[in-house]
Every structure is written in C-alpha cells, then in structure tokens.
Design a protein around this motif. Structure first.
Motif, PDB file in Angstrom:
ATOM      1  N   LEU A   4     -52.722 -26.584-142.064  1.00  0.00           N
ATOM      2  CA  LEU A   4     -52.512 -26.206-140.531  1.00  0.00           C
ATOM      3  C   LEU A   4     -51.821 -27.733-139.993  1.00  0.00           C
ATOM      4  O   LEU A   4     -52.582 -28.659-140.253  1.00  0.00           O
ATOM      5  CB  LEU A   4     -53.590 -25.918-140.072  1.00  0.00           C
ATOM      6  CG  LEU A   4     -53.430 -25.603-138.110  1.00  0.00           C
ATOM      7  CD1 LEU A   4     -52.778 -24.406-137.917  1.00  0.00           C
ATOM      8  CD2 LEU A   4     -54.914 -25.685-137.694  1.00  0.00           C
ATOM      9  N   THR A   6     -50.635 -29.519-136.326  1.00  0.00           N
ATOM     10  CA  THR A   6     -50.214 -29.519-135.097  1.00  0.00           C
ATOM     11  C   THR A   6     -49.900 -30.747-134.666  1.00  0.00           C
ATOM     12  O   THR A   6     -50.001 -31.979-135.318  1.00  0.00           O
ATOM     13  CB  THR A   6     -51.644 -29.234-134.181  1.00  0.00           C
ATOM     14  OG1 THR A   6     -52.817 -30.324-134.465  1.00  0.00           O
ATOM     15  CG2 THR A   6     -52.497 -28.140-134.708  1.00  0.00           C
ATOM     16  N   TYR A   7     -49.048 -30.916-133.558  1.00  0.00           N
ATOM     17  CA  TYR A   7     -48.321 -32.289-132.911  1.00  0.00           C
ATOM     18  C   TYR A   7     -48.242 -32.233-131.798  1.00  0.00           C
ATOM     19  O   TYR A   7     -48.229 -31.080-130.999  1.00  0.00           O
ATOM     20  CB  TYR A   7     -47.000 -32.402-134.028  1.00  0.00           C
ATOM     21  CG  TYR A   7     -46.069 -31.313-133.659  1.00  0.00           C
ATOM     22  CD1 TYR A   7     -45.793 -30.524-134.855  1.00  0.00           C
ATOM     23  CD2 TYR A   7     -45.078 -31.035-132.455  1.00  0.00           C
ATOM     24  CE1 TYR A   7     -44.727 -29.621-134.617  1.00  0.00           C
ATOM     25  CE2 TYR A   7     -44.474 -30.267-132.280  1.00  0.00           C
ATOM     26  CZ  TYR A   7     -44.146 -29.258-133.499  1.00  0.00           C
ATOM     27  OH  TYR A   7     -43.372 -28.380-133.325  1.00  0.00           O
ATOM     28  N   ARG A  52     -45.019 -34.259-145.279  1.00  0.00           N
ATOM     29  CA  ARG A  52     -45.851 -35.360-144.545  1.00  0.00           C
ATOM     30  C   ARG A  52     -44.791 -36.701-144.404  1.00  0.00           C
ATOM     31  O   ARG A  52     -44.690 -37.195-143.411  1.00  0.00           O
ATOM     32  CB  ARG A  52     -47.097 -35.703-144.586  1.00  0.00           C
ATOM     33  CG  ARG A  52     -47.471 -35.940-146.035  1.00  0.00           C
ATOM     34  CD  ARG A  52     -48.905 -36.263-146.224  1.00  0.00           C
ATOM     35  NE  ARG A  52     -49.473 -37.333-145.338  1.00  0.00           N
ATOM     36  CZ  ARG A  52     -50.579 -37.560-145.091  1.00  0.00           C
ATOM     37  NH1 ARG A  52     -51.808 -36.902-145.914  1.00  0.00           N
ATOM     38  NH2 ARG A  52     -51.096 -38.358-144.470  1.00  0.00           N
ATOM     39  N   GLU A  56     -43.847 -38.158-141.025  1.00  0.00           N
ATOM     40  CA  GLU A  56     -44.400 -39.516-140.600  1.00  0.00           C
ATOM     41  C   GLU A  56     -43.346 -40.730-140.376  1.00  0.00           C
ATOM     42  O   GLU A  56     -43.390 -41.554-139.727  1.00  0.00           O
ATOM     43  CB  GLU A  56     -45.552 -39.825-141.519  1.00  0.00           C
ATOM     44  CG  GLU A  56     -46.628 -38.951-141.363  1.00  0.00           C
ATOM     45  CD  GLU A  56     -47.654 -39.187-142.568  1.00  0.00           C
ATOM     46  OE1 GLU A  56     -47.701 -40.236-142.876  1.00  0.00           O
ATOM     47  OE2 GLU A  56     -48.220 -37.963-142.587  1.00  0.00           O
ATOM     48  N   ILE A  59     -42.038 -39.278-136.513  1.00  0.00           N
ATOM     49  CA  ILE A  59     -42.813 -39.581-135.052  1.00  0.00           C
ATOM     50  C   ILE A  59     -42.729 -41.213-134.966  1.00  0.00           C
ATOM     51  O   ILE A  59     -42.517 -42.015-135.525  1.00  0.00           O
ATOM     52  CB  ILE A  59     -44.078 -38.973-134.996  1.00  0.00           C
ATOM     53  CG1 ILE A  59     -45.037 -39.697-136.298  1.00  0.00           C
ATOM     54  CG2 ILE A  59     -44.047 -37.462-135.374  1.00  0.00           C
ATOM     55  CD1 ILE A  59     -46.490 -39.740-135.843  1.00  0.00           C
ATOM     56  N   PRO A  61     -45.330 -43.423-133.775  1.00  0.00           N
ATOM     57  CA  PRO A  61     -46.790 -43.309-133.929  1.00  0.00           C
ATOM     58  C   PRO A  61     -47.390 -44.106-132.821  1.00  0.00           C
ATOM     59  O   PRO A  61     -48.655 -43.740-132.757  1.00  0.00           O
ATOM     60  CB  PRO A  61     -47.308 -43.948-135.277  1.00  0.00           C
ATOM     61  CG  PRO A  61     -46.096 -44.865-135.705  1.00  0.00           C
ATOM     62  CD  PRO A  61     -44.943 -44.221-134.854  1.00  0.00           C
ATOM     63  N   SER A  65     -48.320 -37.783-132.181  1.00  0.00           N
ATOM     64  CA  SER A  65     -49.580 -37.536-133.218  1.00  0.00           C
ATOM     65  C   SER A  65     -49.296 -36.403-134.070  1.00  0.00           C
ATOM     66  O   SER A  65     -48.816 -35.394-133.520  1.00  0.00           O
ATOM     67  CB  SER A  65     -50.778 -37.745-132.506  1.00  0.00           C
ATOM     68  OG  SER A  65     -51.205 -36.463-131.886  1.00  0.00           O
ATOM     69  N   LEU A  66     -49.694 -36.473-134.963  1.00  0.00           N
ATOM     70  CA  LEU A  66     -49.664 -35.218-136.103  1.00  0.00           C
ATOM     71  C   LEU A  66     -51.074 -34.875-136.476  1.00  0.00           C
ATOM     72  O   LEU A  66     -51.764 -36.259-136.539  1.00  0.00           O
ATOM     73  CB  LEU A  66     -49.119 -35.695-137.296  1.00  0.00           C
ATOM     74  CG  LEU A  66     -47.568 -35.849-137.230  1.00  0.00           C
ATOM     75  CD1 LEU A  66     -46.910 -36.429-138.534  1.00  0.00           C
ATOM     76  CD2 LEU A  66     -46.834 -34.444-137.074  1.00  0.00           C
ATOM     77  N   ARG A  67     -51.554 -33.937-136.560  1.00  0.00           N
ATOM     78  CA  ARG A  67     -53.002 -33.597-137.219  1.00  0.00           C
ATOM     79  C   ARG A  67     -52.652 -32.821-138.421  1.00  0.00           C
ATOM     80  O   ARG A  67     -51.838 -31.775-138.101  1.00  0.00           O
ATOM     81  CB  ARG A  67     -53.920 -33.125-136.407  1.00  0.00           C
ATOM     82  CG  ARG A  67     -54.293 -34.254-135.366  1.00  0.00           C
ATOM     83  CD  ARG A  67     -55.377 -33.604-134.164  1.00  0.00           C
ATOM     84  NE  ARG A  67     -56.699 -33.571-134.997  1.00  0.00           N
ATOM     85  CZ  ARG A  67     -57.596 -34.454-134.941  1.00  0.00           C
ATOM     86  NH1 ARG A  67     -57.360 -35.740-134.498  1.00  0.00           N
ATOM     87  NH2 ARG A  67     -58.941 -34.434-135.371  1.00  0.00           N
ATOM     88  N   TYR A  68     -53.450 -32.789-139.649  1.00  0.00           N
ATOM     89  CA  TYR A  68     -53.186 -32.097-140.618  1.00  0.00           C
ATOM     90  C   TYR A  68     -54.778 -31.586-141.027  1.00  0.00           C
ATOM     91  O   TYR A  68     -55.632 -32.299-140.952  1.00  0.00           O
ATOM     92  CB  TYR A  68     -52.968 -32.852-141.973  1.00  0.00           C
ATOM     93  CG  TYR A  68     -51.717 -33.348-141.786  1.00  0.00           C
ATOM     94  CD1 TYR A  68     -50.626 -32.909-141.547  1.00  0.00           C
ATOM     95  CD2 TYR A  68     -51.628 -34.859-142.186  1.00  0.00           C
ATOM     96  CE1 TYR A  68     -49.193 -33.676-141.409  1.00  0.00           C
ATOM     97  CE2 TYR A  68     -50.530 -35.606-142.055  1.00  0.00           C
ATOM     98  CZ  TYR A  68     -49.186 -34.924-141.740  1.00  0.00           C
ATOM     99  OH  TYR A  68     -48.138 -36.004-141.609  1.00  0.00           O
ATOM    100  N   TYR A  69     -54.827 -30.246-141.078  1.00  0.00           N
ATOM    101  CA  TYR A  69     -56.133 -29.507-141.231  1.00  0.00           C
ATOM    102  C   TYR A  69     -55.790 -28.708-142.691  1.00  0.00           C
ATOM    103  O   TYR A  69     -55.229 -27.924-142.643  1.00  0.00           O
ATOM    104  CB  TYR A  69     -56.324 -28.671-140.198  1.00  0.00           C
ATOM    105  CG  TYR A  69     -56.686 -29.251-138.799  1.00  0.00           C
ATOM    106  CD1 TYR A  69     -58.060 -29.546-138.544  1.00  0.00           C
ATOM    107  CD2 TYR A  69     -55.707 -29.458-137.808  1.00  0.00           C
ATOM    108  CE1 TYR A  69     -58.226 -30.081-137.298  1.00  0.00           C
ATOM    109  CE2 TYR A  69     -55.897 -29.980-136.615  1.00  0.00           C
ATOM    110  CZ  TYR A  69     -57.300 -30.215-136.316  1.00  0.00           C
ATOM    111  OH  TYR A  69     -57.331 -31.029-135.005  1.00  0.00           O
ATOM    112  N   MET A  70     -56.811 -29.170-143.504  1.00  0.00           N
ATOM    113  CA  MET A  70     -56.778 -28.446-144.775  1.00  0.00           C
ATOM    114  C   MET A  70     -57.537 -27.051-144.980  1.00  0.00           C
ATOM    115  O   MET A  70     -58.798 -27.260-144.508  1.00  0.00           O
ATOM    116  CB  MET A  70     -57.239 -29.485-145.985  1.00  0.00           C
ATOM    117  CG  MET A  70     -56.563 -30.611-146.016  1.00  0.00           C
ATOM    118  SD  MET A  70     -54.807 -30.824-146.155  1.00  0.00           S
ATOM    119  CE  MET A  70     -54.404 -32.577-145.406  1.00  0.00           C
TER     120      MET A  70
END
Lengths: 97, 97
Positions: A4, A6-7, A52, A56, A59, A61, A65-70
């Motif tokens: 997942l 999200t940004y 990614r 990366e 953006i 930084p 922001s970016l969030r990665y959810y495994m």
C-alpha cells in the motif's frame, strides 16, 4: 506482495503539482488507485524496487512524503472499504487475456 | 491493534468540508495523523467499533469513502516512511504521564 502506498505532495507551486502528477502516474503504472492519494500495488520485489526508485527521485523530501505499508500475503483479510468508489480486485487482472 | 484509516471526502460543498473536518477530528481523537488523509490508530476492538460508528455516520457513502487496513501486531515492520513530516511512535504515547 501487496504494498500500500500513500503520499502527501505539497501542491502550492506548479513544480509541486508536477511532482504530484508524476507520483500518481508512476503508482498507476504499478498498481491500482483506491483513493485519491492511496494506491495498492501487487508487485514482486524487483518491481517494488523500480517503483520506489522512481517515486523517491520524484518527490521533494523536504516537502512531500511517501509511506509504504507491506500488507503481506493475507492482505485481502486486512482491508475493508466503506462508501463510494468500491475498487476492483487487483488480482483479477491476472485473468484478463 | 493497529488500524490504518484512509479517507476520501468530496469537499466541493460546505457540507462536504464539514464532513471532512468531522472525519479528521474523530480520527485524531483515536489515533495519529501520518499524512493528510491517513491516520494510524492503535485501538482495542471496542474503541475501533466506536470510531468506525462515528466515521460511518459522518460520511456520505455515495460521495466519500473510508478504508480500514488491519496492520496486525507486527505493524512496525510493515511501515516505511520517506520524506517530510516523519511521525512519532504512537506507542510512545503510553509512556507519557
């Protein structure tokens, strides 16, 4: 694996709006948009590394922001959707010929 | 348990903006904002039931959406943050007296 993403991208400037468009475009090319800034990407480790790297590089930084959810292999059990824009099953794409 | 909550609320109307404010307020009272429309909520089942009842009464399900992701007990291993606004450890709150 299901990742997942999200940004938050700051869009006060034309440059920020450009970053946002690029982030969305890269996510779309690897996954499915489930909300405005939320993507579910069914990727293998190599694809995730490619995605990614693109995100990366795109953006800023200090502003975005970016969030990665495994979500792991049991990801379907972990997700519940309420309300508008119910999404497709991303694994369903495997059966399109 | 850690529940990730993401939402899209249509804000074209004052009523939509009101819904958005309420959704954010309820999420904030049970968890931590990690991005604009993304909250991580460390809740027990009763709290989660209360929170989702509030959220689902607030949204217009024909226009807005909520997604719940149950991140399980190993949630810290599942999350990676890149870029601005690095967040606090929500479990750290347990140690504030």
């Amino acid at each position: 694996m299901m990742v997942l993403i999200t940004y938050d991208v700051e869009t006060l400037t034309p440059e920020g709006k450009r970053r946002l468009r690029h982030v969305a475009k890269y996510c779309l090319s690897y996954g499915q948009r489930v909300q405005n800034s939320v993507f579910e990407c069914l990727v293998d480790p190599v694809q995730f590394k490619q995605l990614r790297a693109l995100l990366e590089k795109t953006i800023d930084p200090s502003k975005d922001s970016l969030r990665y959810y495994m979500l792991g292999s049991n990801w379907k059990k972990r997700v519940e959707h309420i309300g508008a824009k119910e999404t497709y099953d991303p694994e369903g794409l495997l059966f399109i010929d």
